[in-house]
Design a protein around this motif. Structure first.
Motif, short mmCIF file in Angstrom:
data_model
loop_
_atom_site.label_atom_id
_atom_site.label_comp_id
_atom_site.label_asym_id
_atom_site.label_seq_id
_atom_site.Cartn_x
_atom_site.Cartn_y
_atom_site.Cartn_z
N ALA A 226 0.84 -1.21 0.00
CA ALA A 226 0.00 0.00 0.00
C ALA A 226 0.87 1.26 0.00
O ALA A 226 0.56 2.25 -0.69
CB ALA A 226 -0.94 -0.01 1.19
N GLU A 227 1.99 1.22 0.73
CA GLU A 227 2.88 2.40 0.74
C GLU A 227 3.50 2.63 -0.63
O GLU A 227 3.67 3.77 -1.06
CB GLU A 227 3.96 2.23 1.83
CG GLU A 227 3.37 2.46 3.22
CD GLU A 227 4.37 2.26 4.34
OE1 GLU A 227 5.44 1.64 4.11
OE2 GLU A 227 4.08 2.72 5.47
N GLN A 228 3.81 1.52 -1.35
CA GLN A 228 4.34 1.66 -2.71
C GLN A 228 3.28 2.24 -3.66
O GLN A 228 3.62 2.80 -4.70
CB GLN A 228 4.81 0.30 -3.24
CG GLN A 228 6.06 -0.23 -2.57
CD GLN A 228 6.36 -1.67 -2.99
OE1 GLN A 228 5.76 -2.20 -3.93
NE2 GLN A 228 7.28 -2.31 -2.29
N CYS A 229 2.02 2.08 -3.28
CA CYS A 229 0.93 2.58 -4.14
C CYS A 229 0.69 4.08 -3.97
O CYS A 229 0.05 4.70 -4.84
CB CYS A 229 -0.37 1.84 -3.80
SG CYS A 229 -0.46 0.16 -4.48
N LEU A 230 1.18 4.68 -2.88
CA LEU A 230 0.88 6.10 -2.62
C LEU A 230 1.35 7.03 -3.76
O LEU A 230 0.56 7.87 -4.22
CB LEU A 230 1.46 6.54 -1.27
CG LEU A 230 0.62 6.14 -0.05
CD1 LEU A 230 1.41 6.36 1.24
CD2 LEU A 230 -0.70 6.92 -0.01
#
Length: 520
Positions: free
Chosen positions: A391-395
């Motif tokens: 999810a952090e890579q998706c930000l």
């Protein structure tokens, strides 16, 4: 976020990002007020299930499938899906008191053989659709086929078949995150598992559940089969995928040969005795797709013209949402699919394929269990930690999408909501379903879904629907019925010849010799 992922994201123009397209297909059972399956035929006022562009049936005559067109925006796709629901509900309301069952897991089901199979008229193409469903009922039982879900079709401009297959490999690796975040089927009606082995726990009288389950639909009780478990389909290339599928479509399967094409009375049992009758029988969490020409086999279309879009197949119906999905969820899927496309995607291996199946079953049955660990690259990793990492890579991807759409924070908000849900499992749809069943409905799954279905019905009937909108849908109904009649009148070929030609390996786009060479 890796430098390569950052570079690929930077290379995507705002024009390409705005060229992203999506469409929705949503299945729902027609149910009676008491929570039992409606056994009435598909309403004629909804048009022809064979030819209507937006309203058809899935496996069962009692299982509606509502379909949007292709949309450049999340909101416009949802608006169309809502309009199709409104018309459908107005028809059902005029005819009686049926409503759409808002859970992926079915309502109270009658005996297996009395669940009605979809009927599409007397044309060869219509008969083939019904015979295919008869085959599914012989192979897997009708109960399993009444499970409903949402399919999310997605594309981005200028993506090659090779890139779509890279996306698919990453999607399969990371699909646990969507099951965790959006799974909404942790419980079911006991009638669904009557006489079947299972690992469910009793919940009150007449319901069963998994305490930390997220999506029983995508677990061992869902679309599973021993025959298909023997398929280790690789997604490393269109050629390899096509060879795997062609093998399954042409390989005789002893248990299905025993069923036979026809019964002693001459009625059709199935379209073919191969491991798969047709391509759609292959159950996967995501499929490469291409719009087909009339009469064309899907595999032929893929081989001839390449992948056009992907179909995400693991989304449960959200019983708390009027049309089963909301804009924030759709935006998260858009970001997630872009992440799958832009991230490095090594080739899959037989071992990884086996590990991913295990991860899927664990997440479906026990996804909210504290400390649950999945397999990644042969080592165990915490589901929550892996999910946060993704999810952090998706930000940054979400921020790029927001910028392309002229500012705002809607995509970033969707990812932040996912990050919050990873820290708070009680906020997930699967946990909310169980809490509502236990606290408000005396531990009754059917009681909960009946109440949500009635609330949804009332909400959709209360929405404004103009005379023009009503007239447009009535026109589509009439046109679809005329189109079915036209197809039926044009048929001259005996059905058996049609069937033999349709399932012939020659229709799949490559010769067996070429396939054998590729598979070697």
């Amino acid at each position: 976020m890796s430098n390569r992922l950052q570079e690929r994201l930077g290379a995507l123009s705002a024009t390409r990002l705005k060229g992203m397209r999506r469409g929705i297909e949503k299945e729902s059972l027609r149910a009676l007020p008491d929570g039992k399956l409606a056994l009435t035929p598909h309403p004629l006022a909804l048009g022809s299930a064979l030819t209507h562009p937006h309203i058809t049936t899935d496996f069962s005559e009692s299982q509606l499938e509502l379909i949007t067109g292709v949309h450049g925006g999340v909101e416009s796709a949802l608006e169309e899906l809502t309009r199709v629901h409104q018309f459908t509900y107005r028809v059902l309301d005029t005819l009686g008191d049926e409503r759409l069952w808002v859970s992926s897991m079915p309502c109270g089901l009658p005996t297996d053989e009395t669940i009605p199979i979809g009927r599409y008229g007397s044309s060869n193409v219509g008969r083939a659709k019904s015979v295919y469903r008869m085959g599914l009922s012989h192979r897997y039982g009708r109960r399993m086929q009444t499970i409903s879900g949402i399919h999310y079709n997605w594309s981005l401009p200028e993506v090659s078949s090779e890139q779509y297959f890279a996306l698919i490999r990453n999607f399969r690796r990371h699909a646990f995150l969507l099951l965790y975040l959006f799974g909404a089927s942790p419980a079911l009606c006991s009638s669904f598992v009557a006489g079947r082995p299972h690992e469910l726990q009793p919940l009150g009288d007449g319901s069963m559940f998994m305490p930390h389950g997220t999506s029983l639909r995508m677990g061992r009780l869902g679309y599973q089969s021993d025959a298909q478990a023997s398929l280790a389909v690789s997604y490393n290339s269109l050629e390899g995928y096509g060879a795997s599928l062609q093998d399954a479509l042409t390989r005789p399967w002893p248990a299905y040969e025993a069923i036979g094409i026809r019964n002693l009375g001459g009625d059709y049992n199935q379209l073919a005795t191969s491991l798969l009758q047709i391509e759609n029988e292959f159950y996967g969490t995501i499929r490469p797709k291409r719009v087909i020409n009339p009469g064309e086999r899907p595999l032929h279309a893929l081989r001839e013209r390449g992948v056009e879009y992907v179909e995400v197949r693991l989304m449960d119906l959200d019983p708390f949402e009027t049309v089963g999905i909301n804009a924030q969820t759709m935006r998260f899927i858009d970001v997630f699919l872009l992440h799958c496309l832009l991230s490095d995607s090594p080739d899959d291996t037989p071992q990884e394929i086996a590990d991913l199946a295990r991860n899927q079953h664990l997440t479906a049955a026990r996804g909210r269990e504290p400390g649950l660990r999945l397999l990644r690259g042969g080592s165990e990793v915490s589901l929550a930690d892996w999910g946060v990492e993704l999810a952090e890579q998706c930000l940054p991807i979400a921020a790029a999408l927001d910028a392309a759409h002229g500012g705002g924070t809607q995509h970033v908000d969707a990812v932040r909501a996912a990050l919050a849900a990873l820290q708070d499992p009680d906020s997930l749809p699967s946990a909310r379903v169980l809490a509502a069943i236990e606290q408000q409905h005396g531990n009754s799954f059917v009681g909960f879904v009946r109440a949500q279905s009635e609330q949804t019905r009332a909400a959709l009937l209360a929405l404004p629907f103009s005379a023009e909108q009503q007239a447009a849908f009535e026109r589509m109904t009439a046109e679809s019925i005329q189109e079915q009649k036209r197809i039926e009148a044009a048929d001259t070929m005996p059905f058996e010849i049609y069937r033999e030609q349709y399932v012939s390996p020659a229709r799949l786009g490559m010769t067996r010799g070429r396939v054998a060479a590729l598979a070697a």
